[in-house]
Design a protein around this motif. Structure first.
Motif, PDB file in Angstrom:
ATOM      1  N   PHE A 238      24.576  11.929  19.522  1.00 31.19           N
ATOM      2  CA  PHE A 238      23.581  11.166  20.391  1.00 31.19           C
ATOM      3  C   PHE A 238      23.597   9.635  19.988  1.00 31.19           C
ATOM      4  CE2 PHE A 238      19.355   9.006  20.450  1.00 31.19           C
ATOM      5  CZ  PHE A 238      19.413   8.884  21.885  1.00 31.19           C
ATOM      6  N   TYR A 239      23.626   9.334  18.781  1.00 32.50           N
ATOM      7  CA  TYR A 239      23.723   8.159  18.230  1.00 32.50           C
ATOM      8  C   TYR A 239      24.900   7.307  18.901  1.00 32.50           C
ATOM      9  CZ  TYR A 239      24.869   4.098  15.339  1.00 32.50           C
ATOM     10  OH  TYR A 239      25.378   2.980  14.807  1.00 32.50           O
ATOM     11  N   LYS A 240      25.965   7.741  18.847  1.00 35.85           N
ATOM     12  CA  LYS A 240      27.188   7.007  19.032  1.00 35.85           C
ATOM     13  C   LYS A 240      27.089   7.006  20.614  1.00 35.85           C
ATOM     14  CE  LYS A 240      30.324   8.363  15.221  1.00 35.85           C
ATOM     15  NZ  LYS A 240      31.801   9.020  15.128  1.00 35.85           N
ATOM     16  N   LEU A 241      26.922   7.899  21.312  1.00 29.17           N
ATOM     17  CA  LEU A 241      26.837   7.868  22.826  1.00 29.17           C
ATOM     18  C   LEU A 241      25.788   6.733  23.155  1.00 29.17           C
ATOM     19  CD1 LEU A 241      27.699   8.691  25.638  1.00 29.17           C
ATOM     20  CD2 LEU A 241      26.109  10.444  25.463  1.00 29.17           C
ATOM     21  N   ASN A 242      24.466   6.770  22.731  1.00 28.22           N
ATOM     22  CA  ASN A 242      23.528   5.786  23.031  1.00 28.22           C
ATOM     23  C   ASN A 242      24.063   4.361  22.674  1.00 28.22           C
ATOM     24  OD1 ASN A 242      20.723   5.221  23.741  1.00 28.22           O
ATOM     25  ND2 ASN A 242      20.460   4.697  21.387  1.00 28.22           N
ATOM     26  N   THR A 243      24.666   4.014  21.457  1.00 24.04           N
ATOM     27  CA  THR A 243      25.183   2.923  21.097  1.00 24.04           C
ATOM     28  C   THR A 243      26.226   2.431  21.990  1.00 24.04           C
ATOM     29  OG1 THR A 243      24.643   3.371  18.476  1.00 24.04           O
ATOM     30  CG2 THR A 243      26.185   1.506  19.028  1.00 24.04           C
ATOM     31  N   ILE A 244      27.025   3.031  22.287  1.00 25.59           N
ATOM     32  CA  ILE A 244      28.013   2.649  23.304  1.00 25.59           C
ATOM     33  C   ILE A 244      27.794   2.392  24.721  1.00 25.59           C
ATOM     34  CG2 ILE A 244      30.252   3.264  24.580  1.00 25.59           C
ATOM     35  CD1 ILE A 244      30.955   4.830  22.109  1.00 25.59           C
ATOM     36  N   VAL A 245      26.720   3.082  24.924  1.00 22.92           N
ATOM     37  CA  VAL A 245      25.989   2.835  26.178  1.00 22.92           C
ATOM     38  C   VAL A 245      25.244   1.434  26.336  1.00 22.92           C
ATOM     39  CG1 VAL A 245      23.908   3.476  28.162  1.00 22.92           C
ATOM     40  CG2 VAL A 245      25.662   5.247  27.217  1.00 22.92           C
ATOM     41  N   ASN A 246      24.317   1.104  25.003  1.00 19.02           N
ATOM     42  CA  ASN A 246      23.909  -0.024  24.838  1.00 19.02           C
ATOM     43  C   ASN A 246      24.977  -1.152  25.066  1.00 19.02           C
ATOM     44  OD1 ASN A 246      21.358   1.070  24.642  1.00 19.02           O
ATOM     45  ND2 ASN A 246      21.588   1.117  22.533  1.00 19.02           N
ATOM     46  N   ILE A 247      26.131  -1.053  24.390  1.00 19.20           N
ATOM     47  CA  ILE A 247      27.246  -2.119  24.282  1.00 19.20           C
ATOM     48  C   ILE A 247      27.614  -2.479  25.872  1.00 19.20           C
ATOM     49  CG2 ILE A 247      29.432  -2.495  23.834  1.00 19.20           C
ATOM     50  CD1 ILE A 247      29.033  -1.091  21.254  1.00 19.20           C
ATOM     51  N   LEU A 248      27.645  -1.216  26.609  1.00 19.23           N
ATOM     52  CA  LEU A 248      28.175  -1.532  28.026  1.00 19.23           C
ATOM     53  C   LEU A 248      27.038  -1.916  28.919  1.00 19.23           C
ATOM     54  CD1 LEU A 248      30.408   1.667  28.443  1.00 19.23           C
ATOM     55  CD2 LEU A 248      31.316  -0.599  27.975  1.00 19.23           C
ATOM     56  N   LEU A 249      25.857  -1.868  28.574  1.00 20.00           N
ATOM     57  CA  LEU A 249      24.560  -2.381  29.422  1.00 20.00           C
ATOM     58  C   LEU A 249      24.617  -3.994  28.985  1.00 20.00           C
ATOM     59  CD1 LEU A 249      21.945   0.128  29.085  1.00 20.00           C
ATOM     60  CD2 LEU A 249      23.072  -0.263  31.144  1.00 20.00           C
ATOM     61  N   MET A 250      25.167  -4.273  27.807  1.00 19.51           N
ATOM     62  CA  MET A 250      25.148  -5.882  27.356  1.00 19.51           C
ATOM     63  C   MET A 250      26.304  -6.439  28.027  1.00 19.51           C
ATOM     64  SD  MET A 250      24.558  -5.201  23.209  1.00 19.51           S
ATOM     65  CE  MET A 250      24.396  -7.040  22.976  1.00 19.51           C
TER      66      MET A 250
END
Length: 362
Positions: A238-250
């Motif tokens: 969950f941590y990795k998936l959530n972080t990558i989604v955050n990056i792509l939203l940025m």
């Protein structure tokens, strides 16, 4: 006096916003004799050890005043933001219609009432067009780290990252895509106080990026704030998936996206989950109902609703763009190569997209 300082700063300029993720803490002691400090540091220039940053486990609240400057150094926007209880900031600033922001000046205004303490000046990372984003894991991908026993954990704290052997094939892959104008982001499940040590290692190996995302372990032990819980101490999905989604939203939806990870944990499934939304255009709810049954993706109710909202936001952004190019690279040991190449997943979407995965030995 104890002075606030930035221990992490990521600024990304994309589309009509500047996205900021930052973390503040107090300096360990007042630094009045700058020349003396510099002379002392020059006596022994050595890589940073993670244990030197353990003080970042403390929690404090701050207020950040952000002044946006145009290219001719005229003030074009002024905003103030409060941190969470850990000193973390996560916000975005809309670009003004006149005088587009190209630089940022940061002041801390809460710790010492009546004073505005200059924290620093920064130039946000500008996402180039066409957008080409490179996201790589760190542990067991760029460096063959080991944290499975208490002895290994102790050694990782007491030694610089160079104590562990580098993965040369992954380093060369990172440099290859950087030379091809991909903008790199580093994602690691290492504790947030490892950042200085990881940054030292990256610069030693000529990998230059300020975009490093680490797991803030203070969130895990907070009952009221944060996206993580105690089960995320060992579970990284969950941590990795959530972080990558955050990056792509940025950054916004890239024309080309490269994801690099390892075959030792759940990286392949994490990346295929992203591919299902970005390339396969699957419905996030359908995908999430499948992967949340996996051990590495167990979620609390709070995590479930927070993440699903972001996942749909990513899907809506993706639907507004033509399908881009996505490549997945997974590092493995020689004896694992054939097994991983012939791997069959329990989920139909993963099997339909596994042709995007390239396994390499490292």
């Amino acid at each position: 006096m104890r002075r606030p300082k930035l221990v992490h700063f990521t600024g990304v300029e994309s589309d009509q916003y500047i996205h900021i993720r930052a973390s503040m803490s107090y300096s360990s002691q007042a630094k009045f004799h700058l020349l003396e400090e510099i002379n002392q540091n020059l006596k022994e220039i050595v890589p940073t050890k993670p244990i030197q940053s353990l003080g970042l486990l403390s929690s404090n609240e701050f207020r950040l005043k952000v002044i946006g400057l145009s290219e001719d150094d005229q003030e074009s926007t002024i905003r103030s933001f409060d941190s969470d209880s850990f000193g973390n900031f996560n916000f975005k600033i809309p670009q003004p219609e006149n005088g587009r922001v190209s630089k940022l000046k940061l002041f801390e205004t809460r710790s010492h009432p009546g004073l505005e303490l200059l924290i620093g000046s920064f130039i946000p990372t500008k996402i180039k067009v066409p957008k080409k984003i490179f996201i790589t894991d760190f542990d067991k991908t760029l460096v063959d780290t080991r944290y499975s026993t208490m002895k290994e954990l102790y050694l990782s704290l007491r030694n610089p990252v160079s104590y562990f052997p580098p993965v040369e094939s992954s380093i060369e892959l990172t440099k290859k895509f950087t030379r091809e104008d991909f903008q790199p982001f580093i994602v690691s499940a290492s504790p947030h106080f490892y950042e200085n040590a990881i940054r030292d290692w990256l610069y030693q190996h000529e990998i230059f990026t300020g975009n490093i995302f680490l797991k803030d372990y203070r969130n895990i032990f907070s009952f009221f704030e944060g996206d993580l819980s105690t089960k995320d101490l060992k579970s990284q999905g969950f941590y990795k998936l959530n972080t990558i989604v955050n990056i792509l939203l940025m950054t916004g939806i890239p024309a080309e996206l490269v994801l690099v990870g390892d075959g030792f944990e759940s990286d392949t499934l994490i990346y295929l989950t992203l591919a299902a939304v970005l390339i396969g255009r699957y419905d996030p709810w359908t995908i999430w109902n499948l992967i949340k049954k996996e051990e590495s993706f167990r979620l609390t109710n709070q995590q479930h609703f927070r993440f699903l909202s972001k996942f749909y936001q990513l899907k809506n952004m993706s639907d507004a763009h033509p399908k881009g190019k996505l490549q997945i690279y997974i590092r493995c040991k020689p004896h694992m190569l054939e097994q991983l190449q012939n791997r069959t997943f329990n989920m139909e979407f993963a099997n339909a997209l596994k042709h995007l995965v390239h396994y390499y030995v490292g």
